[in-house]
Design a protein around this motif. Structure first.
Motif, PDB file in Angstrom:
ATOM      1  N   GLY A   1       7.024  -1.366 -17.857  1.00  0.00           N
ATOM      2  CA  GLY A   1       7.686  -2.519 -17.260  1.00  0.00           C
ATOM      3  C   GLY A   1       8.147  -2.203 -15.844  1.00  0.00           C
ATOM      4  N   LYS A   2       8.749  -1.020 -15.705  1.00  0.00           N
ATOM      5  CA  LYS A   2       9.226  -0.590 -14.396  1.00  0.00           C
ATOM      6  C   LYS A   2       8.049  -0.402 -13.438  1.00  0.00           C
ATOM      7  CE  LYS A   2      12.290   2.763 -12.288  1.00  0.00           C
ATOM      8  NZ  LYS A   2      12.592   4.194 -12.265  1.00  0.00           N
ATOM      9  N   ALA A   3       6.958   0.187 -13.944  1.00  0.00           N
ATOM     10  CA  ALA A   3       5.789   0.429 -13.096  1.00  0.00           C
ATOM     11  C   ALA A   3       5.200  -0.891 -12.600  1.00  0.00           C
ATOM     12  CB  ALA A   3       4.730   1.227 -13.859  1.00  0.00           C
ATOM     13  N   ILE A   4       5.173  -1.900 -13.485  1.00  0.00           N
ATOM     14  CA  ILE A   4       4.654  -3.212 -13.076  1.00  0.00           C
ATOM     15  C   ILE A   4       5.549  -3.782 -11.978  1.00  0.00           C
ATOM     16  CG2 ILE A   4       4.278  -5.609 -13.826  1.00  0.00           C
ATOM     17  CD1 ILE A   4       3.410  -4.512 -16.541  1.00  0.00           C
ATOM     18  N   ARG A   5       6.860  -3.653 -12.173  1.00  0.00           N
ATOM     19  CA  ARG A   5       7.797  -4.164 -11.171  1.00  0.00           C
ATOM     20  C   ARG A   5       7.590  -3.463  -9.827  1.00  0.00           C
ATOM     21  NH1 ARG A   5      12.041  -3.821 -14.408  1.00  0.00           N
ATOM     22  NH2 ARG A   5      13.032  -2.069 -13.347  1.00  0.00           N
ATOM     23  N   ILE A   6       7.471  -2.136  -9.860  1.00  0.00           N
ATOM     24  CA  ILE A   6       7.291  -1.373  -8.608  1.00  0.00           C
ATOM     25  C   ILE A   6       5.962  -1.751  -7.945  1.00  0.00           C
ATOM     26  CG2 ILE A   6       6.895   0.947  -7.689  1.00  0.00           C
ATOM     27  CD1 ILE A   6       8.948   1.931  -9.780  1.00  0.00           C
ATOM     28  N   THR A   7       4.906  -1.910  -8.774  1.00  0.00           N
ATOM     29  CA  THR A   7       3.599  -2.285  -8.223  1.00  0.00           C
ATOM     30  C   THR A   7       3.689  -3.620  -7.500  1.00  0.00           C
ATOM     31  OG1 THR A   7       2.599  -1.177 -10.113  1.00  0.00           O
ATOM     32  CG2 THR A   7       1.153  -2.568  -8.793  1.00  0.00           C
ATOM     33  N   ILE A   8       4.373  -4.586  -8.117  1.00  0.00           N
ATOM     34  CA  ILE A   8       4.465  -5.922  -7.514  1.00  0.00           C
ATOM     35  C   ILE A   8       5.294  -5.864  -6.226  1.00  0.00           C
ATOM     36  CG2 ILE A   8       5.409  -8.249  -7.842  1.00  0.00           C
ATOM     37  CD1 ILE A   8       4.525  -8.019 -10.777  1.00  0.00           C
ATOM     38  N   ILE A   9       6.414  -5.151  -6.266  1.00  0.00           N
ATOM     39  CA  ILE A   9       7.228  -5.013  -5.042  1.00  0.00           C
ATOM     40  C   ILE A   9       6.401  -4.371  -3.932  1.00  0.00           C
ATOM     41  CG2 ILE A   9       9.228  -3.833  -4.014  1.00  0.00           C
ATOM     42  CD1 ILE A   9      10.583  -4.046  -6.773  1.00  0.00           C
ATOM     43  N   PHE A  10       5.729  -3.282  -4.284  1.00  0.00           N
ATOM     44  CA  PHE A  10       4.909  -2.549  -3.318  1.00  0.00           C
ATOM     45  C   PHE A  10       3.852  -3.471  -2.708  1.00  0.00           C
ATOM     46  CE2 PHE A  10       1.135   0.078  -2.392  1.00  0.00           C
ATOM     47  CZ  PHE A  10       1.676   1.009  -1.524  1.00  0.00           C
ATOM     48  N   ALA A  11       3.104  -4.178  -3.565  1.00  0.00           N
ATOM     49  CA  ALA A  11       2.008  -5.019  -3.079  1.00  0.00           C
ATOM     50  C   ALA A  11       2.539  -6.191  -2.252  1.00  0.00           C
ATOM     51  CB  ALA A  11       1.176  -5.525  -4.254  1.00  0.00           C
ATOM     52  N   LEU A  12       3.639  -6.768  -2.701  1.00  0.00           N
ATOM     53  CA  LEU A  12       4.216  -7.913  -1.994  1.00  0.00           C
ATOM     54  C   LEU A  12       4.675  -7.506  -0.591  1.00  0.00           C
ATOM     55  CD1 LEU A  12       4.909 -10.894  -2.730  1.00  0.00           C
ATOM     56  CD2 LEU A  12       7.255 -10.109  -3.073  1.00  0.00           C
TER      57      LEU A  12
ATOM     58  N   LEU B   1      -6.186 -11.216   0.780  1.00  0.00           N
ATOM     59  CA  LEU B   1      -6.849 -10.770  -0.450  1.00  0.00           C
ATOM     60  C   LEU B   1      -7.102  -9.265  -0.435  1.00  0.00           C
ATOM     61  CD1 LEU B   1      -9.369 -13.645  -1.241  1.00  0.00           C
ATOM     62  CD2 LEU B   1      -7.376 -12.953  -2.568  1.00  0.00           C
ATOM     63  N   LEU B   2      -7.649  -8.765   0.686  1.00  0.00           N
ATOM     64  CA  LEU B   2      -7.933  -7.324   0.766  1.00  0.00           C
ATOM     65  C   LEU B   2      -6.656  -6.519   0.624  1.00  0.00           C
ATOM     66  CD1 LEU B   2     -10.589  -6.980   3.594  1.00  0.00           C
ATOM     67  CD2 LEU B   2     -10.889  -6.641   1.149  1.00  0.00           C
ATOM     68  N   CYS B   3      -5.619  -6.978   1.274  1.00  0.00           N
ATOM     69  CA  CYS B   3      -4.338  -6.291   1.246  1.00  0.00           C
ATOM     70  C   CYS B   3      -3.770  -6.235  -0.175  1.00  0.00           C
ATOM     71  CB  CYS B   3      -3.362  -7.063   2.126  1.00  0.00           C
ATOM     72  SG  CYS B   3      -2.568  -6.090   3.347  1.00  0.00           S
ATOM     73  N   VAL B   4      -3.768  -7.374  -0.850  1.00  0.00           N
ATOM     74  CA  VAL B   4      -3.205  -7.443  -2.196  1.00  0.00           C
ATOM     75  C   VAL B   4      -4.008  -6.573  -3.164  1.00  0.00           C
ATOM     76  CG1 VAL B   4      -2.889  -8.948  -4.186  1.00  0.00           C
ATOM     77  CG2 VAL B   4      -2.130  -9.691  -1.946  1.00  0.00           C
ATOM     78  N   ILE B   5      -5.335  -6.733  -3.135  1.00  0.00           N
ATOM     79  CA  ILE B   5      -6.165  -5.963  -4.063  1.00  0.00           C
ATOM     80  C   ILE B   5      -6.001  -4.474  -3.800  1.00  0.00           C
ATOM     81  CG2 ILE B   5      -8.535  -5.499  -4.804  1.00  0.00           C
ATOM     82  CD1 ILE B   5      -9.152  -8.455  -4.099  1.00  0.00           C
ATOM     83  N   GLY B   6      -6.004  -4.103  -2.504  1.00  0.00           N
ATOM     84  CA  GLY B   6      -5.824  -2.694  -2.144  1.00  0.00           C
ATOM     85  C   GLY B   6      -4.479  -2.160  -2.600  1.00  0.00           C
ATOM     86  N   ALA B   7      -3.421  -2.922  -2.308  1.00  0.00           N
ATOM     87  CA  ALA B   7      -2.068  -2.432  -2.588  1.00  0.00           C
ATOM     88  C   ALA B   7      -1.802  -2.349  -4.089  1.00  0.00           C
ATOM     89  CB  ALA B   7      -1.034  -3.328  -1.915  1.00  0.00           C
ATOM     90  N   LEU B   8      -2.344  -3.294  -4.863  1.00  0.00           N
ATOM     91  CA  LEU B   8      -2.102  -3.263  -6.317  1.00  0.00           C
ATOM     92  C   LEU B   8      -2.765  -2.044  -6.962  1.00  0.00           C
ATOM     93  CD1 LEU B   8      -2.511  -7.025  -7.333  1.00  0.00           C
ATOM     94  CD2 LEU B   8      -0.409  -5.692  -7.382  1.00  0.00           C
ATOM     95  N   GLY B   9      -3.761  -1.470  -6.294  1.00  0.00           N
ATOM     96  CA  GLY B   9      -4.465  -0.337  -6.898  1.00  0.00           C
ATOM     97  C   GLY B   9      -4.187   1.005  -6.246  1.00  0.00           C
ATOM     98  N   THR B  10      -3.400   1.005  -5.168  1.00  0.00           N
ATOM     99  CA  THR B  10      -3.191   2.253  -4.417  1.00  0.00           C
ATOM    100  C   THR B  10      -2.473   3.317  -5.234  1.00  0.00           C
ATOM    101  OG1 THR B  10      -3.055   1.120  -2.321  1.00  0.00           O
ATOM    102  CG2 THR B  10      -2.064   3.277  -2.406  1.00  0.00           C
ATOM    103  N   TYR B  11      -2.992   4.533  -5.177  1.00  0.00           N
ATOM    104  CA  TYR B  11      -2.206   5.653  -5.673  1.00  0.00           C
ATOM    105  C   TYR B  11      -2.483   6.932  -4.885  1.00  0.00           C
ATOM    106  CZ  TYR B  11      -6.507   6.397  -8.329  1.00  0.00           C
ATOM    107  OH  TYR B  11      -7.812   6.553  -8.685  1.00  0.00           O
TER     108      TYR B  11
END
Lengths: 296, 272
Positions: free
Chosen positions: A71-82, A223-233
């Motif tokens: 749950g926390k990881a999903i939240r962090i991913t969304i904050i990061f991507a946003l 789109l590129l930004c969102v897709i990239g950011a949601l998958g970045t590690y």
């Protein structure tokens, strides 16, 4: 029809040429993608000789049981991507607008902003680890002078995520800028001049002429930004390893599978969640941005 | 009116200096400065500009970081991954662009669908173990082959080349593969250069690939070598800064000389 031969061996030559690409594509792209889905229902260590142990929906149940960090990881991913998407597009568009003018120096400025795009995440990651190093880094004394206390930056629970977001933007904003620049160059100058003659202010010209004209660039960039950011590690792996509140879904997947515990099944489940998140967000954005393009 | 345009020009340069020079160039200059300091000099006063330039850091970083081996590995991986990926893409794009196969459209669709599939890193790892591609140079190259964007780019490009050329060549008795290698590939040079640049930058910069697929130190490229070097010398910033500069220099040089093409490539890839 194949003009190089219609019968016998010659007919099959195009297929022969296509075959290596299809094999590589099937074996190293399609097959792993499908297997991620299958692995997500298993417990598997990946060590050769150990069995693929099917557990049904167990991994998914565990993820949403409240004891996992998902749950926390999903939240962090969304904050990061946003944050990355909004700020990187704002910065990229701003830089494109300012450097669009053909004045001396703009080529140099553009080049500098674009440069990190060709650098490895290790290089960018280490440059900023050095600058934000609590020991001997140049930012630490400035920080201390302004805020009156030291910080461990990438080792701080409050600052690590904003800083990772910053470095991600620093690395990729040049690319966003180039896409916006390409869009701006398609806007006819007569249009802007006539708007100016009609008394439109700088802001009005941007808001009602330029911005609508580059809607296609905005769609691509967002789109590129969102897709990239949601998958970045990879960058996060270098900067914090996912510690200090920077554990995105991608990072969690990587750590779970390759961080020593070899939980490939559970890791695959995280990968599927990340995929679902990308799919949902992309579909919504695509629908919204395309509709916006038509309306403008 | 004249005053206003002067103001604009000044504003451009002010933003240029703050953003480009301040946020982008300054960190790189700082890195360079640190790399020229002695360890003692750095610890005594990290921010002072070095009086005596310690070029020896680069020699030390190169030797202690085993950069000769890593550099060679990086070159080998980049050359083969880029070259073979381009070849696969051309051989796949040509018949699809020309409809030389009954199921050309289906193949194109398959490539499009693949853009929207979940990541497969974990199964790719177990697959690499099973196929003995793990921890091997050839294996690493094979695992990183991909047609990716170049397939779509080449399909578009080949469609702009008149089919009459194929027919003329075929009438003159030119075979399929001879046509591909002696006629098509020379015509595709600009497209090959564009996609080759993007592939090469990606292959050279890849960090996750070597971390997952290469455990033997002798097989590492520069990226993983640098990352491990960071783990070992995380407090010796002068040495580390020199190592970072060594690793980034090839890409910076490439960028300086081929900037126009790289930016075009990035823009061109987007349009596909």
């Amino acid at each position: 029809m194949n003009v190089f031969g219609k019968k016998g061996f010659k007919k099959w030559m195009p297929l022969l040429g296509l075959l290596p690409a299809i094999i590589v594509f099937g074996a190293f792209k399609i097959y792993p993608s499908i297997m991620t889905f299958i692995y997500s229902f298993t417990q598997y260590s990946g060590i050769p000789g150990t069995p693929l142990h099917f557990v049904g929906l167990e991994n998914y149940k565990m993820a949403f049981s409240g004891f996992s960090g998902i749950g926390k990881a999903i939240r962090i991913t969304i904050i990061f991507a946003l944050c990355v998407t909004l700020l990187q597009n704002a910065l990229g568009l701003f830089a494109a607008l300012v450097f669009n003018k053909k004045t001396r120096g703009t080529v140099f400025y553009r080049s500098l902003v674009f440069l990190p795009v060709v650098l490895s995440v290790v290089v960018t990651g280490l440059i900023w680890s050095l600058l934000f190093s609590p020991i001997g880094g140049p930012i630490e004394p400035i920080w201390k002078a302004v805020f009156g206390h030291s910080s461990s930056f990438f080792g701080s629970n409050t600052l690590a995520l904003p800083l990772v977001i910053f470095v991600q933007i620093w690395q990729n904003a040049g690319f966003t800028m180039v896409v916006y620049l390409a869009g701006l160059q398609t806007v006819p100058t007569e249009l802007l001049e006539s708007a100016q003659l009609d008394g439109a202010s700088r802001w009005q010209r941007f808001r009602h002429v330029l911005f609508p004209m580059i809607a296609a660039s905005t769609t691509v960039n967002v789109l590129l930004c969102v897709i990239g950011a949601l998958g970045t590690y990879d960058l996060i792996y270098v900067l914090t390893g996912g510690q200090f509140g920077t554990m995105t879904l991608g990072m969690d997947m990587f750590n779970t599978a390759f961080g020593g515990s070899n939980q490939l099944g559970y890791g695959s489940m995280i990968q599927m969640l990340q995929f679902a998140l990308v799919l949902i967000v992309t579909l919504i954005l695509q629908w919204y941005l395309r509709r916006r393009e038509v309306e403008l | 009116m004249k005053n206003k345009s002067t103001f604009d020009t000044v504003a451009v340069h002010v933003v240029g200096w703050i953003l480009s020079v301040g946020v982008y160039l300054l960190p790189l200059l700082f890195l360079l400065m640190i790399s020229l300091k002695t360890t003692h000099g750095f610890l005594a006063d990290p921010l002072a500009i070095p009086v005596h330039l310690e070029w020896g850091n680069f020699v030390d970083a190169w030797q202690q970081g085993h950069m000769t081996d890593y550099f060679l590995n990086s070159v080998i991986y980049t050359v083969f991954i880029t070259g073979l990926s381009l070849l696969l893409s051309v051989l796949a794009a040509f018949p699809v662009a020309r409809n030389y196969l009954k199921f050309s459209n289906a193949i194109y669709l398959l490539f499009v669908i693949s853009l929207f599939l979940p990541g497969g890193l974990i199964p790719l790892f177990t697959e690499a173990l099973k196929l003995h591609l793990f921890n091997s140079r050839i294996g690493y190259i094979i695992l990183n082959l991909g047609t990716g964007l170049s397939f779509f780019f080449f399909v578009g490009y080949i469609k702009s080349i008149p089919k009459a050329l194929d027919e003329a060549a075929a009438l003159d008795g030119c075979g399929y593969f001879r046509f591909v290698f002696q006629v098509l590939i020379p015509l595709l040079k600009p497209a090959l250069a564009t996609m080759g640049l993007l592939d090469a930058i990606g292959a050279w910069n890849n960090l996750i690939g070597p971390v997952v697929f290469l455990s033997d130190q002798n097989l590492w490229p520069l990226t993983r070598g640098l990352f491990v070097f960071y783990g070992q010398f995380s407090n010796n910033w002068p040495l580390l800064a020199a190592a970072v500069i060594i690793v980034m220099t090839p890409m910076v040089l490439l960028f300086i000389f081929l900037q126009r093409y790289i930016v075009q490539a990035a823009g061109g890839a987007i349009k596909q």
